[in-house]
Design an enzyme around this catalytic site. Structure first.
Site, PDB file in Angstrom:
ATOM      1  N   ASP A  99      50.320  32.307  34.544  1.00 26.89           N
ATOM      2  CA  ASP A  99      49.875  33.437  35.340  1.00 26.89           C
ATOM      3  C   ASP A  99      49.891  34.665  34.437  1.00 26.89           C
ATOM      4  OD1 ASP A  99      49.396  34.938  37.863  1.00 26.89           O
ATOM      5  OD2 ASP A  99      50.251  33.129  38.759  1.00 26.89           O
ATOM      6  N   ASP A 199      46.111  37.520  37.858  1.00 24.54           N
ATOM      7  CA  ASP A 199      46.530  38.091  39.131  1.00 24.54           C
ATOM      8  C   ASP A 199      45.716  39.355  39.464  1.00 24.54           C
ATOM      9  OD1 ASP A 199      48.722  37.947  41.202  1.00 24.54           O
ATOM     10  OD2 ASP A 199      49.083  39.973  40.484  1.00 24.54           O
ATOM     11  N   GLU A 252      41.987  35.984  40.159  1.00 25.93           N
ATOM     12  CA  GLU A 252      42.198  36.157  41.598  1.00 25.93           C
ATOM     13  C   GLU A 252      41.395  37.382  42.043  1.00 25.93           C
ATOM     14  OE1 GLU A 252      45.805  36.738  44.819  1.00 25.93           O
ATOM     15  OE2 GLU A 252      45.764  37.910  42.982  1.00 25.93           O
ATOM     16  N   HIS A 325      50.733  30.010  46.953  1.00 29.35           N
ATOM     17  CA  HIS A 325      52.016  30.610  47.327  1.00 29.35           C
ATOM     18  C   HIS A 325      51.872  31.839  48.227  1.00 29.35           C
ATOM     19  CE1 HIS A 325      50.319  32.877  44.116  1.00 29.35           C
ATOM     20  NE2 HIS A 325      51.217  33.830  44.284  1.00 29.35           N
ATOM     21  N   ASP A 326      50.634  32.238  48.524  1.00 30.02           N
ATOM     22  CA  ASP A 326      50.414  33.458  49.302  1.00 30.02           C
ATOM     23  C   ASP A 326      49.985  33.209  50.740  1.00 30.02           C
ATOM     24  OD1 ASP A 326      51.065  35.226  47.272  1.00 30.02           O
ATOM     25  OD2 ASP A 326      49.016  35.326  46.513  1.00 30.02           O
TER      26      ASP A 326
HETATM   27  C1  NOJ Z   1      48.727  38.177  44.065  1.00 29.60           C
HETATM   28  C2  NOJ Z   1      49.822  37.178  43.942  1.00 29.60           C
HETATM   29  O1  NOJ Z   1      49.305  35.899  44.169  1.00 29.60           O
HETATM   30  C3  NOJ Z   1      50.893  37.569  44.927  1.00 29.60           C
HETATM   31  O2  NOJ Z   1      51.880  36.589  45.071  1.00 29.60           O
HETATM   32  C4  NOJ Z   1      51.473  38.873  44.457  1.00 29.60           C
HETATM   33  O3  NOJ Z   1      52.416  39.321  45.394  1.00 29.60           O
HETATM   34  C5  NOJ Z   1      50.398  39.943  44.286  1.00 29.60           C
HETATM   35  N1  NOJ Z   1      49.221  39.445  43.620  1.00 29.60           N
HETATM   36  C6  NOJ Z   1      50.925  41.069  43.452  1.00 29.60           C
HETATM   37  O4  NOJ Z   1      51.126  40.632  42.137  1.00 29.60           O
END
Ligand code: NOJ
Length: 554
Positions: A99, A199, A252, A325-326
Site C-alpha cells: 500500500d 491510497d 483507489e 477492509h473499508d
Molecule cells: C482509504 C483506505 O482504504 C482507508 O482504510 C483509509 O482510512 C483512508 N483511505 C485514509 O487513508
C-alpha cells in the site's frame, strides 16, 4: 517503455495484516503469521498479494497513518522478515504489492514534527495556513472527523487533514514531497515488491488557494481536491519511476466514473495507473457511503458493473472486487447470511468472471460475515463517531443511528480471520486485539471450508483455476443480458470462438430464467453451480434461493 501485462492475469488477495494471522501470540496479526499461511494462499491459487500498510504507524487509522515509510512496524516484524515473506511469496509464484499512502502521513512522522517549525524545510511538506481572523482557513470538512483543519499551538497555524487529525495531508505541490514519494517507491521496488495500491491517490492535488466549497456535510471541499488540477501531471511523474520496473499500480479512486477513469488508465504511452478501485458497485445499498442506507437494488449493481465493463473494454483494465477492509462483509450486504454459501457463490460468480483483475479480501473466500458487537466503540473504527454525528444531523435517533452503524462500519471486515475451530479461531494463542466472530465454531472457518468440496473456498479455488486456464475469462468481451430483471444478473463473455453465460440470482425468491437468444443451454457445460441438480426446461430454469450457474460453450 517497459510494460508488462501479467497484472491482467493474476488473482490478487488482500491482507489486512492486523487481523490476518498472529505468529507470536500477542493478539495482533503479523508477518510470521503471513509466512505460515503462504501455502494456504497457494492452495487457493492466489498469484498476487496486496498488503494493506505494514509500515510503522501509531495506528490512529490502523496503518493508513504512516510514521515511517521505509520500515515495517514492530507489530508485524521488521524489514528482514518482510524480505523473507517477499522471497517466499515469489518462490510460490506470487507477486506482492504494497500500500502506498501518500495523500497524508501520520502527525507522528518526523517530517510533520520538524515541519511545525516554520523555518524547517519540512514545513512546506504539509498544508499549513493561518486562520482568517477567528475563522478556519476554509470551510472544508474532514471525511473522518469534524473540520479539515487542526490548530497547532506551537506555530499558531492550522494544518489540513482530509482524514483524521492524526493524518495531516502532504503538500504534493512541493517537488521535494514528490521526490520523497518517488524515493519511497524505489526503496520498495528495489527490495523486490511488484507494485503498489495507491491510497486515495486521486485526492493528492488540491486546488490552488484552497477556496471555500459547497457546504455539504462530511465531504465539503471534495470538488477542490478530487481529480485536482495537477493530478495527471503528478501521476505521470510517478509513472516514470514505475516504468523502470516490472510492476503495476492500482489506484483507489472514490467517486470515480468510467469516463473519468480512462484519463488515468487508458492504455498507451500516457497511462498513469494500470487500474482503479472505483466505488460505484459498492453503492447498490447506500448513497455513496455504506452508512447512508438505501434498499439493496440489483439494478443499481448491474448498472455499475456493466458501465465499467462496457466503457473500459479494449481501452483500460478493470480491478474487480466486492470486499476490502473499508466495507462490511458482502454476504451480509448484498447476499443473505441465511443462504451464506449459496449467496457467497452467486456473488463470487457475479464479479470474478468479469473482465479485469479479481481481488479477494481476506476471509471473503471462506464466506465470513458481519459481527454483532455490544457497543459501537467495540468496532474500533475512527470513522464511526463522525458518521454517527451525520446520521444524527439527518434526524436519526441514537438507537437507529447505532443500529445502522453496527452493520455499516469498517470493523465488520476487520475481525480476525477464522482459521479453524480451536480457541480464537486459530488466529492467535493470545488475546485477539479485536473480537473474533463466534460463528467460527459453526463451521465458518478455513479448515472446515477447505474440507468441504461444496464450500465457498472450493468455489473460489475452482474459479481461480478456471480463470488461469481460460483466456476467455480474462480477455473475453462482455455482454449483459436480462437487463430488466430485478432478481437476476446475467452476462456473457466471448473470446476466440469460446463463450460463457453467467447467471446469478440475488434473491431467495424463485425467478424465471430463459436463456438469451443464441445460447442453447443443452449444448453448454454447466459449471460453478451452487445446487446439485441443474435441470433445464425450455432452455431455462426457475431459480432456487441465490442460485448461480455458469454455462461454457466451446
Ligand atoms: C482509504 C483506505 O482504504 C482507508 O482504510 C483509509 O482510512 C483512508 N483511505 C485514509 O487513508
Amino acid at each position: 517503455m517497459k510494460k508488462t501485462q501479467w497484472y491482467k492475469e493474476v488473482t490478487c488477495y488482500q491482507i489486512w495484516p492486523r487481523s490476518f494471522c498472529d505468529g507470536n501470540g500477542d493478539g495482533i496479526g503479523d508477518l510470521e503469521g503471513v509466512l505460515s499461511k503462504l501455502d494456504y494462499l497457494q492452495e487457493l491459487g492466489i498469484t498476487c498479494i496486496w498488503f494493506s500498510p505494514l509500515y510503522c504507524s501509531p495506528n490512529a487509522d490502523f496503518g493508513y497513518d504512516i510514521s515511517d515509510y521505509r520500515n515495517i512496524s514492530p507489530d508485524y516484524g521488521d524489514n528482514e522478515l518482510f524480505k523473507k515473506v517477499l522471497d517466499e511469496a515469489h518462490k510460490r509464484g506470487m507477486k506482492v504489492i504494497m500500500d502506498l499512502v501518500v495523500n497524508h502521513s501520520s502527525d507522528e512522522h518526523e517530517w510533520f514534527r520538524q515541519g511545525i517549525d516554520k523555518n524547517s524545510k519540512y514545513h512546506d511538506y504539509y498544508i499549513w495556513r493561518d486562520g482568517r481572523g477567528k475563522k478556519l482557513p476554509n470551510n472544508w470538512s474532514s471525511l473522518f472527523e469534524g473540520k479539515a483543519w487542526e490548530y497547532n499551538k506551537e506555530n499558531g497555524q492550522y494544518y489540513l487533514h482530509l482524514f483524521s487529525k492524526k493524518q495531516p495531508d502532504l503538500n504534493m505541490d512541493n517537488p521535494e514531497v514528490r521526490q520523497e514519494v518517488k524515493d519511497i517507491m524505489r526503496f520498495w521496488l528495489d527490495m523486490g515488491v511488484d507494485g503498489f495500491r495507491e491510497d486515495v491517490i486521486t485526492f493528492v492535488s488540491k486546488r490552488e488557494g484552497l477556496p471555500n466549497a459547497l457546504p455539504i456535510p462530511q465531504a465539503c471541499g471534495m470538488e477542490h481536491y478530487m481529480d485536482g488540477p495537477h493530478i495527471h501531471e503528478y501521476l505521470k511523474e510517478f509513472r516514470e519511476v514505475l516504468n523502470e520496473y516490472d510492476c503495476f499500480v492500482v489506484g483507489e479512486a472514490p467517486m470515480m466514473t468510467p469516463n473519468k477513469a480512462l484519463k488515468y488508465i487508458e492504455e498507451g504511452d500516457g497511462m498513469e495507473l494500470d487500474m482503479m478501485f472505483h466505488f460505484q458497485h459498492m453503492e447498490a445499498d447506500c448513497l455513496f457511503t455504506d452508512f447512508l442506507a438505501t434498499p439493496f437494488s440489483l439494478k443499481k449493481l448491474k448498472g455499475a458493473f456493466s458501465r465499467w465493463q462496457e466503457k473500459l473494454y479494449g481501452k483500460g483494465w478493470n480491478a474487480l472486487y466486492m470486499e476490502n477492509h473499508d466495507h462490511p462483509r458482502i454476504i451480509s450486504r448484498y447476499g443473505s447470511e441465511k443462504y451464506r454459501t449459496e449467496s457467497g457463490k452467486s456473488i463470487a460468480n457475479s464479479y470474478f468472471l468479469q473482465c479485469g483483475t479479481p481481488f479477494i479480501y481476506q476471509g471473503q473466500e471462506i464466506g465470513m460475515v458481519n459481527i454483532d458487537l455490544p457497543k459501537l466503540d467495540d468496532y474500533q473504527d475512527v470513522f464511526v463517531t463522525n458518521n454517527f454525528k451525520t446520521l444524527k444531523l439527518l434526524g436519526f435517533s441514537d438507537a437507529k443511528a447505532t443500529a445502522r452503524l453496527k452493520s455499516a462500519n469498517r470493523g465488520n471486515a476487520r475481525t480476525p480471520v477464522q482459521w479453524d475451530s480451536s480457541a480464537n479461531a486459530g488466529f492467535t494463542t493470545g488475546k485477539p486485539w479485536m473480537p473474533v466472530n463466534p460463528n467460527y465454531k459453526d463451521g465458518i472457518n478455513a479448515q472446515a471450508e477447505m474440507a468441504n468440496p461444496k464450500s465457498i473456498f472450493n468455489h473460489y479455488k475452482a474459479l481461480i483455476k478456471f480463470r488461469k486456464e481460460n483466456p476467455m475469462a480474462i480477455y473475453g468481451d462482455y455482454t449483459e443480458h436480462c437487463k430488466n430483471s430485478k432478481d437476476l444478473y446475467v452476462y456473457s463473455r466471448s473470446y476466440e470462438g469460446k463463450r460463457m453465460l453467467v447467471i446469478c440470482s440475488y434473491t431467495e425468491k424463485a425467478a424465471k430464467f430463459i436463456a438469451p437468444e443464441g445460447f442453447d443451454l443443452s449444448k453448454g457445460k454447466a459449471m460453478f453451480c451452487n445446487y446439485d441438480r441443474n435441470e433445464i426446461t425450455n432452455n431455462g430454469f426457475t431459480t432456487r434461493p441465490y442460485e448461480t450457474r455458469v454455462y461454457v460453450f466451446d
